[in-house]
Design a protein around this motif. Structure first.
Motif, PDB file in Angstrom:
ATOM      1  N   ILE A 435     -37.490   9.278  22.518  1.00 18.28           N
ATOM      2  CA  ILE A 435     -38.598   8.503  23.071  1.00 18.28           C
ATOM      3  C   ILE A 435     -38.337   7.023  22.821  1.00 18.28           C
ATOM      4  N   VAL A 436     -38.472   6.205  23.866  1.00 21.23           N
ATOM      5  CA  VAL A 436     -38.294   4.764  23.727  1.00 21.23           C
ATOM      6  C   VAL A 436     -39.554   4.072  24.229  1.00 21.23           C
ATOM      7  N   ILE A 437     -40.160   3.259  23.389  1.00 22.00           N
ATOM      8  CA  ILE A 437     -41.320   2.444  23.744  1.00 22.00           C
ATOM      9  C   ILE A 437     -40.842   1.002  23.836  1.00 22.00           C
ATOM     10  N   ALA A 438     -41.075   0.372  24.994  1.00 18.96           N
ATOM     11  CA  ALA A 438     -40.608  -1.002  25.184  1.00 18.96           C
ATOM     12  C   ALA A 438     -41.706  -1.831  25.842  1.00 18.96           C
ATOM     13  N   PRO A 439     -41.705  -3.158  25.635  1.00 21.03           N
ATOM     14  CA  PRO A 439     -42.699  -4.018  26.293  1.00 21.03           C
ATOM     15  C   PRO A 439     -42.542  -3.960  27.809  1.00 21.03           C
ATOM     16  N   ALA A 440     -43.655  -3.943  28.537  1.00 22.91           N
ATOM     17  CA  ALA A 440     -43.612  -3.955  29.992  1.00 22.91           C
ATOM     18  C   ALA A 440     -42.877  -5.206  30.466  1.00 22.91           C
ATOM     19  N   GLY A 441     -42.027  -5.038  31.464  1.00 25.98           N
ATOM     20  CA  GLY A 441     -41.216  -6.137  31.953  1.00 25.98           C
ATOM     21  C   GLY A 441     -39.794  -6.084  31.442  1.00 25.98           C
ATOM     22  N   ARG A 442     -39.588  -5.328  30.377  1.00 25.17           N
ATOM     23  CA  ARG A 442     -38.234  -5.183  29.821  1.00 25.17           C
ATOM     24  C   ARG A 442     -37.634  -3.817  30.152  1.00 25.17           C
ATOM     25  N   GLU A 443     -38.351  -3.021  30.970  1.00 27.12           N
ATOM     26  CA  GLU A 443     -37.918  -1.641  31.170  1.00 27.12           C
ATOM     27  C   GLU A 443     -36.570  -1.531  31.875  1.00 27.12           C
ATOM     28  N   LEU A 510     -38.838   0.323  20.491  1.00 26.39           N
ATOM     29  CA  LEU A 510     -38.858   1.287  19.383  1.00 26.39           C
ATOM     30  C   LEU A 510     -38.301   2.617  19.864  1.00 26.39           C
ATOM     31  N   VAL A 511     -37.467   3.235  19.034  1.00 22.83           N
ATOM     32  CA  VAL A 511     -36.876   4.536  19.366  1.00 22.83           C
ATOM     33  C   VAL A 511     -37.499   5.597  18.470  1.00 22.83           C
ATOM     34  N   GLY A 512     -38.080   6.615  19.084  1.00 22.36           N
ATOM     35  CA  GLY A 512     -38.714   7.693  18.330  1.00 22.36           C
ATOM     36  C   GLY A 512     -38.281   9.050  18.843  1.00 22.36           C
ATOM     37  N   GLY A 513     -39.050  10.076  18.501  1.00 20.79           N
ATOM     38  CA  GLY A 513     -38.706  11.439  18.887  1.00 20.79           C
ATOM     39  C   GLY A 513     -38.195  12.243  17.712  1.00 20.79           C
ATOM     40  N   VAL A 514     -37.874  13.502  17.970  1.00 20.18           N
ATOM     41  CA  VAL A 514     -37.466  14.424  16.907  1.00 20.18           C
ATOM     42  C   VAL A 514     -36.224  13.919  16.176  1.00 20.18           C
ATOM     43  N   THR A 515     -35.230  13.466  16.922  1.00 17.23           N
ATOM     44  CA  THR A 515     -33.983  12.997  16.298  1.00 17.23           C
ATOM     45  C   THR A 515     -34.229  11.762  15.445  1.00 17.23           C
ATOM     46  N   ALA A 516     -35.040  10.840  15.962  1.00 15.51           N
ATOM     47  CA  ALA A 516     -35.338   9.612  15.208  1.00 15.51           C
ATOM     48  C   ALA A 516     -36.103   9.921  13.927  1.00 15.51           C
ATOM     49  N   VAL A 517     -37.002  10.901  13.990  1.00 15.77           N
ATOM     50  CA  VAL A 517     -37.738  11.304  12.780  1.00 15.77           C
ATOM     51  C   VAL A 517     -36.771  11.830  11.726  1.00 15.77           C
ATOM     52  N   ALA A 518     -35.827  12.695  12.141  1.00 16.98           N
ATOM     53  CA  ALA A 518     -34.844  13.234  11.195  1.00 16.98           C
ATOM     54  C   ALA A 518     -33.980  12.128  10.603  1.00 16.98           C
ATOM     55  N   LEU A 519     -33.561  11.183  11.446  1.00 18.84           N
ATOM     56  CA  LEU A 519     -32.741  10.069  10.966  1.00 18.84           C
ATOM     57  C   LEU A 519     -33.503   9.226   9.955  1.00 18.84           C
ATOM     58  N   ASP A 520     -34.736   8.854  10.286  1.00 20.13           N
ATOM     59  CA  ASP A 520     -35.527   8.013   9.383  1.00 20.13           C
ATOM     60  C   ASP A 520     -35.839   8.738   8.074  1.00 20.13           C
ATOM     61  N   THR A 521     -36.024  10.063   8.159  1.00 15.25           N
ATOM     62  CA  THR A 521     -36.276  10.848   6.945  1.00 15.25           C
ATOM     63  C   THR A 521     -35.065  10.811   6.026  1.00 15.25           C
ATOM     64  N   ASN A 522     -33.874  10.995   6.572  1.00 11.30           N
ATOM     65  CA  ASN A 522     -32.655  10.988   5.759  1.00 11.30           C
ATOM     66  C   ASN A 522     -32.386   9.613   5.161  1.00 11.30           C
ATOM     67  N   VAL A 523     -32.558   8.565   5.972  1.00  9.22           N
ATOM     68  CA  VAL A 523     -32.323   7.206   5.478  1.00  9.22           C
ATOM     69  C   VAL A 523     -33.298   6.863   4.354  1.00  9.22           C
ATOM     70  N   THR A 524     -34.565   7.229   4.538  1.00  8.70           N
ATOM     71  CA  THR A 524     -35.583   6.944   3.516  1.00  8.70           C
ATOM     72  C   THR A 524     -35.310   7.721   2.239  1.00  8.70           C
ATOM     73  N   ALA A 525     -34.902   8.989   2.386  1.00 10.61           N
ATOM     74  CA  ALA A 525     -34.613   9.810   1.206  1.00 10.61           C
ATOM     75  C   ALA A 525     -33.443   9.242   0.408  1.00 10.61           C
ATOM     76  N   GLN A 526     -32.419   8.764   1.090  1.00 17.15           N
ATOM     77  CA  GLN A 526     -31.266   8.184   0.392  1.00 17.15           C
ATOM     78  C   GLN A 526     -31.637   6.876  -0.298  1.00 17.15           C
ATOM     79  N   ALA A 527     -32.514   6.096   0.315  1.00 14.09           N
ATOM     80  CA  ALA A 527     -32.976   4.861  -0.320  1.00 14.09           C
ATOM     81  C   ALA A 527     -33.821   5.174  -1.554  1.00 14.09           C
ATOM     82  N   ASP A 528     -34.623   6.235  -1.471  1.00 15.69           N
ATOM     83  CA  ASP A 528     -35.434   6.643  -2.625  1.00 15.69           C
ATOM     84  C   ASP A 528     -34.561   6.993  -3.823  1.00 15.69           C
ATOM     85  N   LEU A 529     -33.415   7.619  -3.557  1.00 19.75           N
ATOM     86  CA  LEU A 529     -32.523   8.046  -4.638  1.00 19.75           C
ATOM     87  C   LEU A 529     -32.068   6.860  -5.479  1.00 19.75           C
ATOM     88  N   THR A 530     -31.630   5.803  -4.825  1.00 21.27           N
ATOM     89  CA  THR A 530     -31.116   4.638  -5.565  1.00 21.27           C
ATOM     90  C   THR A 530     -32.240   3.848  -6.233  1.00 21.27           C
TER      91      THR A 530
END
Length: 727
Positions: A435-443, A510-530
């Motif tokens: 899913i991609v959300i973008a300002p109108a006019g930039r589509e 903004l890029v969202g969707g199932v894949t983006a959720v999984a990516l953000d979850t992994n990145v956040t979890a790795q940042a939490d570790l350090t």
């Protein structure tokens, strides 16, 4: 206070009744936890995650909060075009399932049939209403497929709704089966260790009542929206409470049994045992509680919520071990240890004098280990260190950057099979577009980036039925179907690249969707570790310094448990990759493994070193080390086996994350119990001698022993002489 007989009868009974009342209310609450539990991965992300922001903006483009389900029909033979009419009828039958709703105004509840290019599969998109019973809807959809499809076709319900339903199903019966397995393991171990018929029940009652009462508070917090409760945190809570409460109970039971051999009065015995046990038990509990609360610094809601959930369990474990268990032991007295009741006057004579070794009165395995430590302290700790360091090399093979959603469920899953079928016949990312959300006019610029990106099969701009682009709050919505499965590493890497490329065209996209959720979850979890590991280490170090009145000993203990953790994680990585064949590990596994292993590993070192310090004040540091090792060896080893067995019980839940945590913690606890606490720490402490207590006075005066009587400076023949006389 307790000299009057009626008080001695009433007070323990009053404590037990209070716990019975708490457990009476808490027990039935087990069945209500599912009402306040969520397994939605998106709800665990922080509000500032890009996928979270995209998801919130996406809601403006639809009036529906339905969860999409992808229905796939795979045929053994090619489906001729004339038969598509039959599959249109199947869409009508599927749409009749209660709980479905249109994803958008003017659309049917089930979109399709959509034939594959190769002609061997049909796809439908259904939307499950947010307020429907998801599991029941998915079951009915699968039943319709089974009843309506021809013999040479197979039907699957996958997508976000299908995976969520199968995940919830995998957690089904978690309370009953998990508790039964864990309690059975604990009972068998206690029966083997103490050879007493009543005592195991008293310890189990303590653990179960602690869990039942803690559930009340956890349920309330989840109901009020203060915490996010999930199936995995629910399972960890059960195991952690049973294991911790049993550990604390074993320490108190060991001191009480020892005191009963010295005092004829069970009240006098309990008074002595309680005074000796309360400090290490409270310190151990505080260590685990504060380590768990450090998870509040996590940016991942699932991590942050587990902290207070597990901490609540440890608080009730402490309360039960220090109130309910003493009351039960006082009610049963020596009968608790039947048929091997401890007899007053059988306590071995105290160790005194200037030539003590610390091994007087000991026998069996722990006496032999004491001799090994005293004679070869440096070789013992060096070899132990090398063994642990060798095991930690497996960290180089650790793959903890997340796993595909299809690998999360270890049991047979219709959703996983459906995802595979979907990838065989359609664009692999069909059903879970980016899913991609973008300002109108930039589509136009955004759409050009999507269409030109390698790995994007199709990109479309969301429009109304008249073909006009839909604009909401100044934004437009685009969907991009990928060539890769939505939960794959390739898809996550593509999302990462799209975000970079889109920044050049539209920084506000903004890029969202199932894949983006999984990516953000992994990145956040790795940042939490350090971020969280240093906080946990500092908190535990401060507690140890306050408890042991030393700087050197706490540093030694912290270093040992960190090395033990690295070894457990390294060996686990080798097992996961080369024996069990896992696709990797959840990104949160190293953090949870660290918190549990370090906090619980320090527990056993606290049990050991508090007794060592107690003995060192009487007979000197090096004899005190051997004495403390010998008298705590049995109870700490038993506690370690119990905790390992309870965590291993998590492995019965067919969820990859819990299976990996079960192995890491169970193996790590055994490693810590057998090598770190039995060999490495005592040998290193013995080699250092009184220096381990620096800068306290004990480092200079060394308790009751003078430097001339320190066994480190005495010849081994004296130890041999003590050996022969005590044998």
């Amino acid at each position: 206070m307790f000299k009057k007989k009626w008080v001695r009868v009433f007070f323990p009974a009053f404590i037990v009744v209070l716990w019975f009342i708490g457990a009476g209310f808490g027990g039935p609450t087990f069945g209500k936890l599912e009402e306040v539990s969520s397994n939605d991965q998106a709800s665990f992300l922080p509000a500032n995650a890009e996928s979270t922001e995209a998801g919130e903006l996406q809601e403006a483009f639809t009036d529906s909060t339905a969860i999409p389900a992808v229905i796939v029909v795979e045929s053994e033979s090619e489906i001729p075009p004339p038969e598509l009419a039959q599959y249109q009828e199947l869409a009508t039958r599927l749409a009749d399932v209660p709980g479905l709703e249109p994803a958008a105004e003017g659309q049917p509840a089930v979109v399709g049939p959509i034939p594959s290019e190769d002609g061997f599969a049909i796809q439908y998109i259904a939307s499950v209403a947010d307020d429907a019973e998801l599991g029941e809807v998915i079951i009915e959809l699968r039943e319709v497929l089974e009843a309506e499809l021809p013999a040479d076709a197979e039907g699957y319900v996958t997508g976000p709704a299908g995976f969520t339903a199968d995940l919830v199903s995998a957690f089904g019966g978690i309370d009953g089966i998990l508790l039964a397995v864990a309690l059975a393991a604990v009972f068998v171990i206690l029966l083997a260790v103490y050879r007493a018929l009543i005592l195991p029940f008293l310890v189990l009652f303590t653990s179960v009542f602690a869990l039942a009462t803690s559930i009340l508070l956890v349920y309330a917090f989840a109901l009020w929206g203060w915490i996010e409760l999930s199936g995995q945190s629910q399972g960890i809570l059960s195991i952690l409470v049973i294991g911790a409460a049993t550990d604390y109970a074993l320490l108190l039971v060991a001191r009480y049994r020892e005191a009963l051999t010295e005092f004829s009065s069970k009240w006098d015995a309990m008074r002595v045992a309680y005074r000796a046990s309360v400090e290490p038990i409270v310190a151990s509990g505080a260590t685990v509680i504060l380590a768990l609360l450090c998870l509040l610094f996590s940016d991942l809601n699932s991590n942050r919520s587990l902290g207070p959930i597990a901490a609540i369990g440890i608080v009730f474990s402490l309360l039960a071990a220090l109130s309910l268990l003493p009351a039960l032991l006082l009610i049963f007295g020596r009968s608790a240890f039947w048929p091997l009741r401890p007899k007053a006057g059988t306590h071995p004579a105290g160790v005194h004098g200037s030539n003590v070794t610390g091994l007087e009165g000991l026998r069996g395995t722990w006496k032999r280990i004491g001799h090994l430590v005293s004679r070869f302290s440096r070789p013992v700790w060096v070899v132990s260190l090398l063994v642990l360091a060798a095991g930690s090399l497996g960290l180089l093979q650790l793959q903890a950057s997340g796993v595909p959603q299809s690998s999360v469920i270890l049991s047979p899953s219709n959703a996983v099979d459906g995802q595979d079928a979907l990838a065989r016949h359609f664009d692999a990312g069909a059903g879970s577009p980016v899913i991609v959300i973008a300002p109108a006019g930039r589509e136009d610029g955004v759409l050009e980036v999507l269409e030109s990106s390698e790995g994007v099969a199709e990109a479309t701009l969301v429009a109304d039925q008249a073909g006009a682009v839909i604009v909401r709050d100044g934004n437009v919505l685009m969907r991009a179907t990928l060539d890769y499965q939505a939960d794959s590493a390739e898809a996550e890497e593509l999302v990462r690249q799209l975000r970079t490329d889109l920044d050049a065209v539209s920084p506000d996209a903004l890029v969202g969707g199932v894949t983006a959720v999984a990516l953000d979850t992994n990145v956040t979890a790795q940042a939490d570790l350090t971020k969280i590991i240093p906080i946990v280490l500092v908190v535990i170090l401060v507690i140890l310094m306050l408890l042991l009145r030393s700087v050197v000993a706490p540093l030694l203990l912290i270093g040992s448990v960190v090395l033990s953790y690295a070894t457990a994680l390294g060996v686990s990585a080798l097992v996961f990759n080369n024996i069990l064949g896992f696709d990797g590990a959840d990104a949160s596994v190293p953090l949870f493994g660290f918190v549990f292993l370090v906090a619980l590993g320090v527990d056993y070192n606290i049990f050991l070193m508090t007794r060592v310090r107690e003995e060192s004040l009487r007979i000197g540091t090096r004899p005190g080390i051997l004495r403390g090792l010998g008298v705590t060896g049995g109870v700490i080893t038993s506690a370690g086996i119990v905790l390992a067995a309870t965590f291993a019980a998590l492995g019965i839940i067919p969820i990859l994350f819990l299976a990996q945590i079960a192995f890491i913690v169970a193996f790590g606890v055994l490693l810590d119990t057998v090598i770190v606490r039995s060999l490495l720490v005592p040998a290193l402490a013995y080699d250092l001698g009184p220096k381990i207590w620096w800068p306290s006075k004990l480092a200079k005066h060394d308790g009751a022993a003078s430097s001339s009587s320190d066994p480190k400076h005495r010849a081994d023949p004296e130890l041999s002489e003590v050996d022969s006389t005590s044998a």
